[in-house]
Design an enzyme around this catalytic site. Structure first.
Site, mmCIF file in Angstrom:
data_model
loop_
_atom_site.group_PDB
_atom_site.id
_atom_site.type_symbol
_atom_site.label_atom_id
_atom_site.label_comp_id
_atom_site.label_asym_id
_atom_site.label_seq_id
_atom_site.Cartn_x
_atom_site.Cartn_y
_atom_site.Cartn_z
ATOM 1 C CE LYS A 1 -8.159 7.684 -0.903
ATOM 2 N NZ LYS A 1 -7.923 6.840 0.275
ATOM 3 C CG ASP B 1 -1.757 1.171 1.406
ATOM 4 O OD1 ASP B 1 -2.400 1.576 0.426
ATOM 5 O OD2 ASP B 1 -1.787 1.729 2.521
#
Length: 275
Positions: free
Chosen positions: A56, A15
């Site tokens: 998002k 990540d």
């Protein structure tokens, strides 16, 4: 032709925010708060951190589905937030995120050394993020100036489904030419990222202290009294229980030792899907 399980790891899929850069994962969190505020809706940092790891747009949709936030939205607009309303917030979020990403672009202490050690063990370095490609372009460029270049990057909008779906992790497998998902380890500071790795059939490592779950700067983390840090680690480990990470460590600096342990387990015939 017979199946031969991998003897060693071939790739680490990392990540970004809270894992390799941006200790405490502040860049996305603060911008969620600011984006909602521009619509007259108050969202706390703690609330904003809840769905972290998702793409998002999905993150904003999830926040809008929280009853307390939905009611705050209704108080301002007279209705519950629709998908169009989520898109409007997302479209305000994006330029704010691009504008301010550089403020939280520092590499996490120990990251470069750990990644160099992984490469020395023969691992390729894949990566993925909940950021869309337009933000990742800037994140990647900033990281390169600090000495970090991944072998591959997959943004959340470059696959049909973001986390906790496995698509981003699997896109790395294909791009890196890895022949077995069991030869990969997914490293993340959020439960959606751990589920992503689990669903992709990989080994998984959850980071308890460098990312979203603890939500502190590196200096604040190092200054925590031992008893308080232990309480926080216990809380965070409980938060990760449902996603079933194979390992929990504080920061990426501890990752090389985990990789050595996974290699030993692979050599004994263990597989990530069986644990």
């Amino acid at each position: 032709m017979n199946y031969n399980q991998p003897a060693t790891l071939q790739a680490a899929i990392l990540d970004w925010a809270g894992t390799v850069v941006d200790f405490g994962s502040f860049a996305p969190t603060q911008i969620f708060v600011e984006a909602f505020a521009e619509f007259g809706v108050q969202v706390s940092l703690e609330e904003a951190r809840g769905p972290m790891g998702m793409g998002k747009w999905d993150h904003i949709r999830t926040l809008c589905d929280i009853p307390a936030i939905a009611e705050r939205y209704r108080a301002v607009f007279g209705r519950l937030p629709s998908d169009d309303d989520v898109t409007a917030i997302y479209e305000r979020f994006m330029p704010l995120q691009i504008e301010k990403i550089a403020e939280h672009s520092a590499l996490i202490p120990g990251a470069l050394q750990a990644i160099a050690e992984l490469r020395g063990m023969g691992l390729k370095i894949g990566s993925c993020s909940g950021y869309p490609a337009v933000v990742m372009e800037k994140v990647v460029a900033l990281a390169e100036t600090n000495g970090y270049v991944a072998d591959h990057v997959v943004a959340t909008d470059e696959v049909p489904n973001g986390r906790p779906w496995p698509a981003q992790a699997l896109a790395n497998v294909i791009a890196l030419g890895i022949d077995d998902v069991a030869a990969c380890v997914k490293v993340d500071d959020t439960w959606p990222g751990i589920l992503e790795g689990r669903r992709a059939g990989m080994w998984t490592v959850a980071l308890t202290c460098s990312g979203n779950a603890l939500g502190l700067t590196y200096e604040q983390y190092k200054a925590l009294p031992a008893a308080e840090l232990e309480r926080e680690r216990t809380r965070i480990e409980q938060m990760f229980e449902g996603s079933r990470p194979h390992y929990l460590i504080e920061t990426i600096a501890e990752l090389p030792a985990v990789v050595r342990d996974i290699n030993a387990r692979l050599a004994r015939g263990e597989m990530p899907q069986g644990n």
